[in-house]
Design a protein around this motif. Structure first.
Motif, PDB file in Angstrom:
ATOM      1  N   PHE A   1      -3.416  -1.257  13.261  1.00  0.00           N
ATOM      2  CA  PHE A   1      -3.406  -0.454  13.339  1.00  0.00           C
ATOM      3  C   PHE A   1      -3.703   0.819  12.751  1.00  0.00           C
ATOM      4  O   PHE A   1      -3.268   1.805  13.563  1.00  0.00           O
TER       5      PHE A   1
ATOM      6  N   TYR B   1       0.762  -4.713  16.572  1.00  0.00           N
ATOM      7  CA  TYR B   1      -0.914  -5.168  16.010  1.00  0.00           C
ATOM      8  C   TYR B   1      -2.033  -5.676  16.707  1.00  0.00           C
ATOM      9  O   TYR B   1      -1.281  -5.630  17.551  1.00  0.00           O
TER      10      TYR B   1
ATOM     11  N   ASN C   1      -1.290   4.370  14.635  1.00  0.00           N
ATOM     12  CA  ASN C   1      -1.512   4.976  13.988  1.00  0.00           C
ATOM     13  C   ASN C   1      -1.901   6.410  14.091  1.00  0.00           C
ATOM     14  O   ASN C   1      -1.503   7.827  14.659  1.00  0.00           O
TER      15      ASN C   1
ATOM     16  N   LYS D   1       7.995   4.600  16.403  1.00  0.00           N
ATOM     17  CA  LYS D   1       6.360   5.092  16.844  1.00  0.00           C
ATOM     18  C   LYS D   1       7.475   4.868  18.718  1.00  0.00           C
ATOM     19  O   LYS D   1       6.893   5.544  19.223  1.00  0.00           O
TER      20      LYS D   1
ATOM     21  N   CYS E   1       8.084   8.079   9.758  1.00  0.00           N
ATOM     22  CA  CYS E   1       7.997   6.532   9.404  1.00  0.00           C
ATOM     23  C   CYS E   1       9.168   5.558   8.787  1.00  0.00           C
ATOM     24  O   CYS E   1       9.641   4.757   7.788  1.00  0.00           O
TER      25      CYS E   1
ATOM     26  N   GLN F   1      10.450   2.606   9.397  1.00  0.00           N
ATOM     27  CA  GLN F   1       7.878   1.945   9.522  1.00  0.00           C
ATOM     28  C   GLN F   1       7.685   2.633  11.064  1.00  0.00           C
ATOM     29  O   GLN F   1       8.273   3.097  11.712  1.00  0.00           O
TER      30      GLN F   1
ATOM     31  N   TYR G   1       1.112  -1.432   0.200  1.00  0.00           N
ATOM     32  CA  TYR G   1       0.088   0.415   0.358  1.00  0.00           C
ATOM     33  C   TYR G   1       0.622   1.686  -0.247  1.00  0.00           C
ATOM     34  O   TYR G   1       0.532   2.642   0.159  1.00  0.00           O
TER      35      TYR G   1
HETATM   36  N1  GLU Z   1       3.496   4.276   7.878  1.00  0.00           N
HETATM   37  C1  GLU Z   1       2.869   3.578   7.751  1.00  0.00           C
HETATM   38  C2  GLU Z   1       1.521   3.626   8.382  1.00  0.00           C
HETATM   39  O1  GLU Z   1       0.662   4.697   8.864  1.00  0.00           O
HETATM   40  C3  GLU Z   1       3.536   2.272   8.862  1.00  0.00           C
HETATM   41  C4  GLU Z   1       2.556   1.352   9.248  1.00  0.00           C
HETATM   42  C5  GLU Z   1       3.551   0.401   9.713  1.00  0.00           C
HETATM   43  O2  GLU Z   1       4.450   0.433   9.986  1.00  0.00           O
HETATM   44  O3  GLU Z   1       3.028   0.049  10.785  1.00  0.00           O
HETATM   45  O4  GLU Z   1       0.724   2.695   7.428  1.00  0.00           O
END
Ligand code: GLU
Length: 304
Positions: free
Chosen positions: A94, A240, A113, A66, A192, A62, A26
């Motif tokens: 997420f 997740y 997120n 966080k 990210c 990514q 995605y």
């Molecule tokens: N930048 C990705 C997003 O916001 C991070 C998602 C992830 O690694 O879980 O979709």
């Protein structure tokens, strides 16, 4: 404990097994990654270090970032951050919008997120130059001045970022985003996009295994209590809606990202990073999870 022999053995065996996972598509730029990369690196609190496979290749960390943006915000703002977001597992994907409505714009935790967007908003409100200051923090905790954002990955995510754009606007409608949503989203996408190798990532996370202190240097990044809490959040929310399964199978706090990386922490002992881009259905790296399950089983060491 000779981690080297165990790491080599598991890595070799897993290389030869079928991997049913799929690379995240995605974010168009991430879909270009070689799906068969597989690296592992362990950094020990006592200075030991060992890596195998593609452990020196950089990849997009990514969502793993966080934890670092939470660390800086917690360091600067202390307990006051918990009025803006919670620390309970979400049990949903997420990027879910669903809970935010009933929770009136207060995200369940900082590792989904929605929570990470609120953390970015807090950092924008308190830092002079949020993008540069955050990058400097990551460089400082990792002892690595070469760390950069990937402009290509950030731009690629921005173009396809409909859901994150919706999340940010939805939270703002409840009054829990103070700044301009475009600014918050740009900062989020950039954070990210940071790229690290397994070697760099395991080294960066070592202070979570060492009571908040960077081993060898004496630099205290966070207090013992803050690190205890962030490790607890990683344990309960880091994977997740598969965090329970991860705790059951692996038994270490950590965080995964859709770039295929997972970093785990064994307090008092080590930090270990594993990277393989093919993801399982929940978005965690299939091979990294297999690797870590076998690693804690064979070493007979987990936090439980
Ligand atoms: N930048 C990705 C997003 O916001 C991070 C998602 C992830 O690694 O879980 O979709």
């Amino acid at each position: 404990m000779d981690y080297k022999v165990i790491i080599d053995e598991i890595h070799k065996n897993l290389r030869e097994t079928d991997n049913p996972g799929k690379v995240a598509e995605y974010i168009p730029e991430l879909a270009k990654v070689d799906p068969d990369k597989f690296g592992v690196h362990i950094s020990e609190v006592n200075g030991g270090a060992y890596g195998t496979g593609n452990y020196r290749d950089k990849f997009s960390i990514q969502s793993i970032v966080k934890v670092l943006s939470l660390a800086l915000t917690y360091k600067l703002r202390g307990e006051s951050i918990w009025s803006r977001l919670g620390y309970e597992p979400s049990g949903t994907a997420f990027n879910s919008l669903v809970q935010l409505e009933s929770d009136r714009g207060i995200p369940k935790n900082p590792l989904i997120n929605a929570g990470a967007l609120v953390i970015c908003d807090i950092l924008i409100s308190i830092l002079d130059d949020p993008e540069q200051d955050f990058l400097d923090f990551v460089r400082e905790v990792s002892d690595n001045e070469s760390i950069e954002y990937s402009m290509n990955i950030a731009a690629s995510e921005r173009v396809a970022g409909y859901l994150n754009i919706a999340l940010c606007n939805f939270i703002k409608s409840f009054g829990n985003i103070e700044n301009d949503t475009d600014q918050v989203l740009d900062f989020y996408f950039k954070s990210c996009s940071i790229e690290l190798s397994c070697e760099e990532l395991s080294k960066t996370f070592l202070f979570f295994a060492n009571g908040g202190q960077k081993p060898g240097t004496g630099g205290q990044v966070l207090t013992v209590s803050q690190v205890k809490r962030i490790n607890a959040i990683m344990q309960t929310c880091g994977f997740y809606d598969e965090s329970g399964d991860f705790a059951f199978r692996v038994g270490l706090p950590g965080k995964s990202g859709i770039g295929g990386g997972i970093v785990d922490v064994h307090p008092g002992k080590y930090s270990i990073a594993v990277w393989s881009p093919r993801l399982n259905k929940k978005g965690n790296s299939y091979l990294a999870m297999e690797f870590l399950e076998q690693f804690t089983t064979k070493t007979q060491m987990s936090i439980f």
